[in-house]
Every structure is written in structure tokens, then in C-alpha cells.
Enzyme design. Structure first.
Site, PDB file in Angstrom:
ATOM      1  CG  HIS A  73      -3.219  -8.404   1.411  1.00  0.00           C
ATOM      2  ND1 HIS A  73      -3.511  -7.089   1.724  1.00  0.00           N
ATOM      3  CD2 HIS A  73      -4.319  -9.119   1.745  1.00  0.00           C
ATOM      4  CE1 HIS A  73      -4.734  -7.019   2.241  1.00  0.00           C
ATOM      5  NE2 HIS A  73      -5.246  -8.241   2.264  1.00  0.00           N
ATOM      6  CB  CYS A  88       0.657  -2.738  -0.810  1.00  0.00           C
ATOM      7  SG  CYS A  88      -0.864  -2.289   0.056  1.00  0.00           S
TER       8      CYS A  88
END
Length: 353
Positions: free
Chosen positions: A164, A206
Site C-alpha cells: 500500500h 497506488c
């Protein structure tokens, strides 16, 4: 008047000479070693594969990193030159209905966990500190050989990260993070210490492109699953376990790598095109301004395969063990020499007779 003009001329020539000298010194200070920029000293390949996420709902990140691990190992990079960092053990998680397996497809086509996975850093060993120490070679005393990145000036290094992230950072286990500047500085240390020949940086998270924006070291080719401001999306859910099992970019990267063989002629340029926006949904980011070569002229096995030094011998090798080894003399240089290989027994059985 003539003497005055002559004096000014001499002063002007001195200033020009000094300026050119300073320019030459300055240019020498920032000039990169030619043997590295030309990248003609490639002798071996290494891979650093990192999953930074814990917890069952991040199953896909473990599947991501194991997918790349399976591919580079199949293409010839040995475990001794692969550093695998996995933050959680999904194969033995009690929620896993298929113990000792990790699949990257709901149809269970490929068990990426396999039966011979060698994890070098697991669980809470996967930290920012250990990752930076690994890259820079500044390992703590007592660190085992299998946890060290023993690269040299001839090493091509693949770095793959999944987890992440956000704009300029990547989380490690939801408790700390590494910034893009810290990562860039660690890679610069690698360059200064001559720990790589060329480096391929690959990240699936991301806003992944933000992690290579600060790079300033030479001979780096980078690809990211999403641009700044974009999410990197998952591919599909496995109903049997109730979570997403692989991310889109890594899924299509693996699909490409499964068609690559050790003698493949596929290029890095082709690999950079594996996930167009119509299938990835996010926009794949590519940075190649630090890379001196055309990616379409670089074999994909330069990073995902294995390079082994080979010596070609035109004479016959005798692999039998003689009772009394005879010394080889070069009495007849024109005749082929019958080389004999003398092996040392691995277990000292004579001590126990």
C-alpha cells in the site's frame, strides 16, 4: 599604447586559460565512470522482491511477490541470488482453505507458493531499516549470508515492491513507511559503492510512479503500476477465500513472463507495454531518462533471467578419479591435453573407518 594593448591581451588569455581549466576540473568531477554508463560489464543477475503488507485481506500482495519470484526462479536466477521479503505467511494462515498454497488465479492454475520457496525476511523482519540495509550493504553484525545482497559492479538488479502506497511513500506493515527520497538515496548509495551495473525498478501500489520520481542515479529503468493520483486496482476475487488474490498490473506482467523462456528474444521494451490502460484501468508509468539504452534492444533475461560465466574447452575432460593423480606437463603443446578433475570428498568417511 601598444604595450597597454599587449598587456590586456595577455591578461585576457590568462583568464580564458584559467576558466577552461576550472571547467575541465568541474566536468571531471561530475563525469560518470564510462564503463558503467555503457553497461558492457554485465556478469550476473540479482532480484530483490518485497511484499510490505500484513493481514489476510492483503493476500493479493503476497501472491504478487510470489508470482514474480516464481518467474525469475524459473528463468534461471538461483535462490542464492534472490532476496525474498514477505511480511505475512498466507500459505499457513488458518483462514486459507488450501493450506501450504498461494494462488494468483481463482481457477487455481498456478500455485505460486510451490514446494521450494526460500523466504529470506519474513513477518516482522520486513522493515524499512532492513530493506535499506539490504540495498546499501550496511548489514548488522551477524547477518547471515542468505540475507545479504552480495552484488558487484557487474550485477543487474531487479527490485520489485508491492503493498500500500501514496504520493511519495510506501507503507511497511501499516506501521512505518519509506519515502521516495529515502529510496532514491539508498539506490544512490548502491551506485556509489558499485553495487549494480543496471537496475530495473518495478512497483505495484497506488500512486506508484511517485516512488521513482526522486531517482537521480544512472542506469535505472523503472516501471510503476499507476501514476500519481491514481489507484492501482486488484484483478479478481477468489470466492473460496473471499478476498482479491492478485493485482491487475502484476497479473498481466505474470501472463507475459509465463511465455518467456531462458533463450527468449523478448525485450524489456515489450515488457514495459504489458498492461495498457484498457486492462489495467490505471495508467502504467515508465521512467527511462536515467537508462542509457533502448529498452527494445535489451533482452528481458538481462533482468529476469540468469547470466552464468562459461568457459569453452576444446579438449576432452576426464571426469574419472585416478588412484594417483599425475602432474600435467606441457611437453607437447600442440597435442590436446587430457585434463583430469580431482574432487574432494564432501564427507570425511576415512575418519570413521
Amino acid at each position: 599604447m601598444e604595450n597597454l594593448i599587449k598587456m590586456f591581451t595577455e591578461v585576457f588569455l590568462c583568464v580564458v586559460f584559467l576558466f577552461s581549466g576550472f571547467s575541465a576540473v568541474f566536468s571531471n568531477e561530475i563525469q560518470l565512470p564510462e564503463k558503467f554508463v555503457q553497461s558492457d560489464s554485465h556478469t550476473n543477475n540479482w532480484a530483490v522482491l518485497v511484499d510490505t503488507s500484513r493481514f489476510w485481506f492483503n493476500y493479493r500482495h503476497v501472491a504478487n511477490v510470489l508470482s514474480i519470484y516464481r518467474s525469475v526462479k524459473r528463468l534461471g536466477i538461483p535462490d542464492s541470488q534472490i532476496i525474498l521479503m514477505i511480511a505475512d505467511d498466507m500459505a499457513c494462515n488458518p483462514r486459507n482453505p488450501r493450506p501450504a498454497t498461494v494462488f494468483n488465479n481463482a481457477n487455481q492454475h498456478i500455485n505460486v507458493y510451490g514446494d521450494d520457496v526460500e523466504v529470506d525476511y519474513r513477518g516482522y523482519e520486513v522493515t524499512v531499516e532492513n530493506f535499506v540495509r539490504l540495498l546499501t550493504g550496511r548489514n548488522k553484525n551477524g547477518t547471515t549470508r542468505s540475507k545479504k545482497l552480495l552484488t558487484d559492479p557487474g550485477s543487474n538488479v531487479l527490485i520489485y515492491l508491492t503493498g500500500h502506497g501514496g504520493d511519495g511513500f510506501l507503507k511497511f506493515q501499516d506501521s512505518e513507511e519509506i519515502t521516495s527520497q529515502e529510496l532514491a538515496d539508498a539506490i544512490e548509495q548502491m551506485w556509489q559503492k558499485q553495487r549494480y551495473n543496471e537496475l530495473f525498478f518495478m512497483i505495484d501500489t497506488c500512486q506508484a510512479a511517485s516512488m521513482y520520481e526522486k531517482f537521480y542515479s544512472p542506469n535505472i529503468l523503472a516501471v510503476a503500476s499507476s501514476l500519481v493520483g491514481e489507484d492501482s486496482l486488484s484483478h479478481h476475487v477468489d470466492p473460496a477465500i473471499g478476498v482479491y488474490i492478485i493485482d491487475r498490473y502484476t497479473y498481466y506482467a505474470l501472463e507475459f513472463l509465463e511465455k518467456v523462456t531462458p533463450d527468449s528474444e523478448k525485450s524489456m521494451g515489450e515488457f514495459l507495454q504489458v498492461c495498457p490502460k484498457r486492462v489495467c484501468i490505471s495508467t502504467v508509468g515508465i521512467r527511462k531518462d536515467l537508462y542509457p539504452r533502448d529498452p527494445f534492444k535489451v533482452p528481458i533475461t538481462n533482468f529476469f533471467g540468469s547470466i552464468r560465466q562459461t568457459e569453452i574447452v576444446r579438449t576432452r575432460l576426464n571426469l574419472t578419479l585416478p588412484e594417483e593423480p599425475e602432474e600435467i606437463t606441457d611437453t607437447h603443446p600442440d597435442e590436446p591435453v587430457d585434463y583430469q578433475l580431482h574432487l574432494i570428498e564432501q564427507f570425511p568417511s576415512k575418519l570413521f573407518q
